[in-house]
Design a protein around this motif. Structure first.
Motif, PDB file in Angstrom:
ATOM      1  N   TRP A  91      41.269  44.755  50.051  1.00 43.58           N
ATOM      2  CA  TRP A  91      40.464  43.884  50.921  1.00 43.58           C
ATOM      3  C   TRP A  91      40.767  42.643  50.822  1.00 43.58           C
ATOM      4  O   TRP A  91      39.387  42.086  50.346  1.00 43.58           O
ATOM      5  CB  TRP A  91      39.189  44.177  51.798  1.00 43.58           C
ATOM      6  N   ASP A  95      34.269  38.809  54.275  1.00 44.00           N
ATOM      7  CA  ASP A  95      33.429  40.030  54.438  1.00 44.00           C
ATOM      8  C   ASP A  95      33.426  40.506  56.088  1.00 44.00           C
ATOM      9  O   ASP A  95      32.557  41.076  56.752  1.00 44.00           O
ATOM     10  CB  ASP A  95      32.096  39.765  53.697  1.00 44.00           C
ATOM     11  N   CYS A  98      35.536  42.342  57.794  1.00 37.78           N
ATOM     12  CA  CYS A  98      35.744  43.639  57.388  1.00 37.78           C
ATOM     13  C   CYS A  98      34.264  43.754  58.348  1.00 37.78           C
ATOM     14  O   CYS A  98      34.560  44.997  58.407  1.00 37.78           O
ATOM     15  CB  CYS A  98      34.867  43.536  55.818  1.00 37.78           C
ATOM     16  N   CYS A 178      35.849  47.245  51.005  1.00 36.37           N
ATOM     17  CA  CYS A 178      35.343  46.844  52.788  1.00 36.37           C
ATOM     18  C   CYS A 178      34.561  48.077  52.893  1.00 36.37           C
ATOM     19  O   CYS A 178      35.510  49.258  52.834  1.00 36.37           O
ATOM     20  CB  CYS A 178      36.386  46.488  54.109  1.00 36.37           C
TER      21      CYS A 178
END
Length: 326
Positions: A91, A95, A98, A178
């Motif tokens: 990923w 964040d 995600c 994630c």
């Protein structure tokens, strides 16, 4: 010591490791999943264009199908590619993206379940109370129910995942991951409101529809005396409603077959069992979004006619929205 080539972020010691898949398996998996994702998005886009463009399809039931097609389209356009990205690679989107992806997946899933409940209620009223159906279920009311369904899905997602936007990386064990972990209470609430209650409502309503449909079929077979024109029209109307109920019944049965494993795996006490079947359960649930328009094509002649007009670009002609496709 780990090889730098095996890390998602080679310059970070806390980086996650890249998935250890043989390149042939990885390529094959990406091709298959990407193809299903593309087919899902295209087929549901055809449903969206059909119901939105042709005025004859402006019915309460089709408005509910339109909402379901929108959620299915988003599954193929957003969730399936995201899942492929999660399962077959690292990923790299950060964040915050995600967290947004997790929220969107909750919203779309909740909306799909809500649409299925609304479809069950629509068929219940149409079959069990046909005389009051035209007044109780209208296009305006159907649009309002769809709007409330999506609004409640957004609110529900914000409540279940209220801690995720503030601490999006709290449960990540390494960089390039994630994951989504909800609290015990949130998990119980999610199980109750998106699985137990909706499934119970759907099953109860369709059992009732099935009983009434069987009794009406028997009544028609035993009807041997002459009938008036008004009664003949009523019987014809009921027959069309029963046909729609059977079609949507197939839709709901397929939904339950794809949806139940999704939550059954999450309820499994064996952690290794859950991890080994998690990907399959998620893909099966998402694959339901590809099956829905296929069911329309098999059972709805109007959908096949609409697709023909769309593919041949006849919908670009003036007045094409008034075309007779029923």
């Amino acid at each position: 010591m780990e090889s730098v080539d095996q890390l998602c972020f080679p310059k970070l010691n806390a980086s996650c490791r890249k998935p250890t898949l043989h390149w042939t398996n990885a390529v094959l998996m990406n091709i298959v999943l990407s193809s299903v994702s593309l087919i899902t998005a295209v087929l549901n886009l055809l449903v969206i264009i059909s119901v939105s463009h042709f005025r004859q399809l402006y019915t309460p039931t089709n408005i509910l199908l339109l909402s379901l097609a929108v959620s299915d389209f988003l599954v193929g356009f957003l969730l399936m590619p995201g899942e492929i990205y999660l399962r077959t690679g690292c990923w790299f989107l950060g964040d915050n993206v995600c967290s947004l992806y997790n929220h969107v997946s909750f919203i779309i899933t909740s909306a799909s379940v809500g649409d299925m409940v609304l479809i069950s209620i629509d068929r219940y009223v149409a079959i069990c109370d046909p005389l009051h159906y035209p007044t109780r279920v209208t296009v305006t009311k159907a649009k309002l129910c769809v709007f409330l369904c999506w609004l409640c899905s957004v609110f529900y997602s914000s409540v279940i995942l209220h801690d995720d936007p503030r601490h999006p990386d709290e449960h990540n064990s390494c960089y390039g991951e994630c994951v989504l972990v909800v609290s015990y209470l949130a998990g119980v609430a999610d199980l109750l409101f998106t699985f137990i209650v909706p499934i119970s409502v759907i099953v109860v309503l369709y059992l009732r529809v099935f009983v009434v449909a069987v009794s009406q079929a028997r009544a028609r077979r035993s009807h041997v005396t002459a009938v008036t024109l008004q009664l003949s029209v009523t019987l014809t109307t009921k027959k069309s409603e029963l046909k729609a109920a059977r079609t949507l019944g197939v839709l709901i049965v397929v939904f339950l077959m794809c949806f139940c494993p999704y939550y059954s795996v999450s309820l499994a006490a064996d952690e290794s069992l859950s991890s080994s079947l998690a990907s399959f359960a998620v893909y099966l649930f998402y694959f339901n979004s590809c099956l829905n328009p296929v069911i329309y094509a098999l059972f709805y002649p109007w959908f096949r006619r609409a697709v023909k007009l769309i593919v041949t670009l006849q919908i670009l002609q003036p007045g094409s929205c008034e075309a007779n496709i029923l």
